[in-house]
Design a protein around this motif. Structure first.
Motif, PDB file in Angstrom:
ATOM      1  N   THR A  75       0.851  -1.190   0.000  1.00 46.22           N
ATOM      2  CA  THR A  75       0.000   0.000   0.000  1.00 46.22           C
ATOM      3  C   THR A  75       0.884   1.236   0.000  1.00 46.22           C
ATOM      4  O   THR A  75       1.892   1.284   0.697  1.00 46.22           O
ATOM      5  CB  THR A  75      -0.936   0.049   1.221  1.00 46.22           C
ATOM      6  N   GLY A  76       0.495   2.215  -0.817  1.00 50.76           N
ATOM      7  CA  GLY A  76       1.225   3.471  -0.859  1.00 50.76           C
ATOM      8  C   GLY A  76       2.181   3.574  -2.020  1.00 50.76           C
ATOM      9  O   GLY A  76       2.492   2.599  -2.713  1.00 50.76           O
ATOM     10  N   SER A  77       2.640   4.808  -2.258  1.00 52.21           N
ATOM     11  CA  SER A  77       3.659   5.110  -3.271  1.00 52.21           C
ATOM     12  C   SER A  77       3.184   4.823  -4.693  1.00 52.21           C
ATOM     13  O   SER A  77       3.954   4.391  -5.546  1.00 52.21           O
ATOM     14  CB  SER A  77       4.940   4.328  -2.966  1.00 52.21           C
ATOM     15  N   THR A  78       1.896   5.094  -4.964  1.00 54.05           N
ATOM     16  CA  THR A  78       1.363   4.885  -6.315  1.00 54.05           C
ATOM     17  C   THR A  78       0.936   6.198  -6.974  1.00 54.05           C
ATOM     18  O   THR A  78       0.248   6.176  -7.996  1.00 54.05           O
ATOM     19  CB  THR A  78       0.144   3.941  -6.274  1.00 54.05           C
ATOM     20  N   GLY A  79       1.329   7.336  -6.399  1.00 57.75           N
ATOM     21  CA  GLY A  79       0.914   8.631  -6.937  1.00 57.75           C
ATOM     22  C   GLY A  79       1.784   9.114  -8.082  1.00 57.75           C
ATOM     23  O   GLY A  79       2.600   8.365  -8.639  1.00 57.75           O
ATOM     24  N   PRO A  80       1.689  10.418  -8.429  1.00 57.59           N
ATOM     25  CA  PRO A  80       2.377  10.958  -9.593  1.00 57.59           C
ATOM     26  C   PRO A  80       3.725  11.617  -9.300  1.00 57.59           C
ATOM     27  O   PRO A  80       4.401  12.066 -10.231  1.00 57.59           O
ATOM     28  CB  PRO A  80       1.389  12.012 -10.102  1.00 57.59           C
ATOM     29  N   THR A  81       4.129  11.711  -8.029  1.00 58.36           N
ATOM     30  CA  THR A  81       5.333  12.462  -7.681  1.00 58.36           C
ATOM     31  C   THR A  81       6.577  11.570  -7.663  1.00 58.36           C
ATOM     32  O   THR A  81       6.468  10.343  -7.659  1.00 58.36           O
ATOM     33  CB  THR A  81       5.152  13.148  -6.305  1.00 58.36           C
ATOM     34  N   PRO A  82       7.764  12.160  -7.639  1.00 59.32           N
ATOM     35  CA  PRO A  82       9.001  11.370  -7.748  1.00 59.32           C
ATOM     36  C   PRO A  82       9.188  10.320  -6.655  1.00 59.32           C
ATOM     37  O   PRO A  82       9.853   9.302  -6.878  1.00 59.32           O
ATOM     38  CB  PRO A  82      10.106  12.441  -7.668  1.00 59.32           C
ATOM     39  N   ILE A 161      -0.726  -4.375  -5.850  1.00 53.66           N
ATOM     40  CA  ILE A 161      -0.296  -3.018  -5.523  1.00 53.66           C
ATOM     41  C   ILE A 161      -1.522  -2.129  -5.307  1.00 53.66           C
ATOM     42  O   ILE A 161      -2.333  -1.943  -6.222  1.00 53.66           O
ATOM     43  CB  ILE A 161       0.584  -2.452  -6.656  1.00 53.66           C
ATOM     44  N   PHE A 162      -1.621  -1.566  -4.096  1.00 54.97           N
ATOM     45  CA  PHE A 162      -2.754  -0.737  -3.727  1.00 54.97           C
ATOM     46  C   PHE A 162      -2.287   0.674  -3.362  1.00 54.97           C
ATOM     47  O   PHE A 162      -1.157   0.854  -2.902  1.00 54.97           O
ATOM     48  CB  PHE A 162      -3.477  -1.323  -2.510  1.00 54.97           C
ATOM     49  N   PRO A 163      -3.150   1.669  -3.523  1.00 57.70           N
ATOM     50  CA  PRO A 163      -2.834   3.015  -3.030  1.00 57.70           C
ATOM     51  C   PRO A 163      -2.823   3.012  -1.505  1.00 57.70           C
ATOM     52  O   PRO A 163      -3.390   2.115  -0.860  1.00 57.70           O
ATOM     53  CB  PRO A 163      -3.972   3.876  -3.577  1.00 57.70           C
ATOM     54  N   GLY A 164      -2.195   4.023  -0.923  1.00 64.99           N
ATOM     55  CA  GLY A 164      -2.082   4.084   0.524  1.00 64.99           C
ATOM     56  C   GLY A 164      -3.223   4.787   1.218  1.00 64.99           C
ATOM     57  O   GLY A 164      -3.404   4.622   2.427  1.00 64.99           O
ATOM     58  N   ILE A 165      -4.017   5.599   0.513  1.00 62.75           N
ATOM     59  CA  ILE A 165      -5.133   6.320   1.131  1.00 62.75           C
ATOM     60  C   ILE A 165      -6.088   5.299   1.748  1.00 62.75           C
ATOM     61  O   ILE A 165      -6.625   4.427   1.025  1.00 62.75           O
ATOM     62  CB  ILE A 165      -5.870   7.171   0.089  1.00 62.75           C
TER      63      ILE A 165
END
Length: 292
Positions: A75-82, A161-165
């Motif tokens: 969970t987490g670290s699937t966004g658009p930033t570096p 792989i899941f988002p962290g929200i």
């Protein structure tokens, strides 16, 4: 999968990714939700790891976990930033899962939040990083929640792989329940747990609990006897956990604990409430429960 008798035990691990968890900015709740999720499905959760946004650490952690676990949830670290590295790094666990922009995900993005109307140039390309997913014959791309574009990317039917929200994670993994049940043949295994409340301290009941554990282990390594102190509240809780197929023995162990420790059986809801209480010392050397 490990085998106990005729039952296959599915093993899982959870990796929480994010510097913001390690530096105290946010509190992880995803691992607790996943723990209960595994228990309800009859999955044996073997490990929970919390790591930062460091590529080498993420890759080495998941490679290690992949050796002995059937399911790894990140969970987490699937966004658009570096610092969002999950997709890029987890592709490298295997040699056949390159990253590729998913047209399905792009189309769902457009349907649900119209990025082309809000972004252009580099900003749009950065937004599409969240749609650049592991690809190839050994990957999957699920959209278990119909009202969002957010995918669950799978690799080799092992890493998901899941988002962290938390709200997204909880809804997405709940939506994956039927797929996981079918994929890992989970209908055959269920866990059962009983709680006993006692005023005995851990030291005074330690030997008895070891004997109880040894009796259970003769039948199944999945039978676990736990002790949970409730500091300042004047009691402890004993947990008797095992497979549903051994419920007769679990009930026998529960009855022994109640008789030996002058205990009282309590519900899982009561134990959850007890575990959530905060206690502080008072000036007269007593304790009081802090009400939030």
């Amino acid at each position: 999968m490990s085998v106990v008798g005729a039952k296959k035990i599915v093993k899982a691990a959870c990796v929480i990714i994010g510097d913001e968890v390690l530096n105290g900015k946010i509190t992880d709740t995803n691992s607790k939700f996943f723990s209960k999720y595994c228990y309800d499905l009859g999955i044996k959760l073997t490990e929970i790891c919390i790591i930062g946004d460091e590529p080498d650490h993420l890759i080495s952690t998941c490679k290690r976990l992949a050796i002995n676990n059937d399911l790894i949830v990140t969970t987490g670290s699937t966004g658009p930033t570096p610092d969002d590295i999950a997709y890029d790094c987890l592709c490298k666990i295997y040699n056949d899962t390159p990253l590729k922009l998913s047209q399905t995900c792009v189309d769902r993005m457009e349907k649900f939040n119209s990025p082309t109307k809000r972004f252009s140039g580099q900003a749009l390309l950065d937004h599409y990083r969240m749609a650049t997913l592991p690809s190839g014959p050994n990957t999957s791309e699920d959209y278990p929640v119909e009202t969002t574009w957010v995918p669950v990317a799978g690799i080799h039917n092992q890493i998901y792989i899941f988002p962290g929200i938390p709200q997204l994670f909880e809804s997405l993994i709940t939506g994956m329940r039927e797929k996981f049940k079918k994929l890992y043949k989970l209908d055959d295994v269920k866990y059962k747990r009983y709680y006993i409340k006692t005023q005995y301290g851990e030291s005074s009941m330690s030997r008895f609990l070891r004997e109880l554990q040894a009796k259970g282990q003769q039948i199944s390594p999945e039978i676990k006897i736990g002790s949970y102190p409730h500091w300042g509240m004047g009691f402890n809780t004993i947990s008797v956990l095992g497979l549903e197929e051994h419920d007769d023995l679990l009930q026998e162990l529960k009855k022994e604990a109640i008789a030996k420790l002058d205990g009282t059986e309590i519900s899982a809801e009561e134990e959850e409430k007890n575990s959530g209480q905060r206690v502080e010392a008072t000036s007269d050397n007593g304790y009081k429960v802090i009400k939030e």
